[in-house]
Design a protein around this motif. Sequence first.
Motif, mmCIF file in Angstrom:
data_model
loop_
_atom_site.group_PDB
_atom_site.id
_atom_site.type_symbol
_atom_site.label_atom_id
_atom_site.label_comp_id
_atom_site.label_asym_id
_atom_site.label_seq_id
_atom_site.Cartn_x
_atom_site.Cartn_y
_atom_site.Cartn_z
ATOM 1 N N ARG A 43 0.833 -1.208 0.000
ATOM 2 C CA ARG A 43 0.000 0.000 0.000
ATOM 3 C C ARG A 43 0.866 1.257 0.000
ATOM 4 O O ARG A 43 0.600 2.208 -0.722
ATOM 5 N N ALA A 44 1.928 1.261 0.805
ATOM 6 C CA ALA A 44 2.831 2.414 0.840
ATOM 7 C C ALA A 44 3.449 2.656 -0.537
ATOM 8 O O ALA A 44 3.539 3.799 -0.990
ATOM 9 N N ARG A 45 3.846 1.590 -1.211
ATOM 10 C CA ARG A 45 4.445 1.721 -2.538
ATOM 11 C C ARG A 45 3.458 2.301 -3.549
ATOM 12 O O ARG A 45 3.795 3.182 -4.343
ATOM 13 N N ALA B 37 -6.228 11.602 -1.610
ATOM 14 C CA ALA B 37 -6.837 11.147 -2.868
ATOM 15 C C ALA B 37 -6.277 9.792 -3.273
ATOM 16 O O ALA B 37 -7.028 8.894 -3.691
ATOM 17 N N ALA B 38 -4.973 9.598 -3.145
ATOM 18 C CA ALA B 38 -4.365 8.307 -3.489
ATOM 19 C C ALA B 38 -4.897 7.196 -2.588
ATOM 20 O O ALA B 38 -5.183 6.083 -3.053
ATOM 21 N N GLU B 39 -5.064 7.478 -1.301
ATOM 22 C CA GLU B 39 -5.609 6.486 -0.370
ATOM 23 C C GLU B 39 -7.054 6.147 -0.717
ATOM 24 O O GLU B 39 -7.460 4.974 -0.664
ATOM 25 N N THR B 40 -7.834 7.150 -1.075
ATOM 26 C CA THR B 40 -9.240 6.935 -1.429
ATOM 27 C C THR B 40 -9.356 6.056 -2.668
ATOM 28 O O THR B 40 -10.171 5.128 -2.709
ATOM 29 N N VAL B 41 -8.543 6.327 -3.673
ATOM 30 C CA VAL B 41 -8.564 5.513 -4.896
ATOM 31 C C VAL B 41 -8.110 4.090 -4.589
ATOM 32 O O VAL B 41 -8.710 3.119 -5.068
ATOM 33 N N VAL C 160 0.777 4.206 -2.925
ATOM 34 C CA VAL C 160 0.538 5.614 -2.603
ATOM 35 C C VAL C 160 1.738 6.455 -3.042
ATOM 36 O O VAL C 160 1.580 7.496 -3.685
ATOM 37 N N GLU C 161 2.938 5.995 -2.737
ATOM 38 C CA GLU C 161 4.143 6.742 -3.118
ATOM 39 C C GLU C 161 4.205 6.951 -4.628
ATOM 40 O O GLU C 161 4.430 8.061 -5.102
ATOM 41 N N ARG C 162 3.999 5.893 -5.378
ATOM 42 C CA ARG C 162 4.066 6.004 -6.836
ATOM 43 C C ARG C 162 2.951 6.887 -7.391
ATOM 44 O O ARG C 162 3.137 7.567 -8.397
ATOM 45 N N SER C 163 1.814 6.873 -6.737
ATOM 46 C CA SER C 163 0.687 7.690 -7.193
ATOM 47 C C SER C 163 0.953 9.181 -7.036
ATOM 48 O O SER C 163 0.573 9.976 -7.887
ATOM 49 N N ILE C 164 1.590 9.551 -5.940
ATOM 50 C CA ILE C 164 1.810 10.981 -5.699
ATOM 51 C C ILE C 164 3.148 11.476 -6.226
ATOM 52 O O ILE C 164 3.300 12.669 -6.493
ATOM 53 N N ALA C 165 4.112 10.590 -6.386
ATOM 54 C CA ALA C 165 5.448 11.010 -6.822
ATOM 55 C C ALA C 165 5.427 11.671 -8.197
ATOM 56 O O ALA C 165 6.294 12.505 -8.489
ATOM 57 N N VAL C 166 4.445 11.339 -9.023
ATOM 58 C CA VAL C 166 4.371 11.943 -10.357
ATOM 59 C C VAL C 166 4.109 13.446 -10.280
ATOM 60 O O VAL C 166 4.342 14.161 -11.262
#
Length: 89
Positions: free
Chosen positions: A18-20, A74-78, A22-28
């Motif tokens: 899950r951490a990975r 937002a990443a957590e919700t998705v 979320v990280e990849r989702s927001i890192a962009v």
Amino acid sequence: MRTAHRAALEFDYPDERRARIVERSIAVEVGEIDDARSGASVHREGKTVVVTIEADDLVALRAGVNTWIRLVEAAETVFDAATDRGRLA
């Protein structure tokens, strides 16, 4: 950019997967929403996602913190929605 203020936000998750995600989702967004007064970086340490915001002034720091908290939310919700629908196994 030499900054006067810095905030590090840590988001802990129950597992590295899950951490990975979320990280990849927001890192962009790193570099996309920076401006002349602030910038951010994102990295993961195991089950923890760390977002570091640097800013020249407190107003820009507060804006950056609010923005990155919303992006993580937002990443957590998705993630939760996709998991509930069986799209993330």
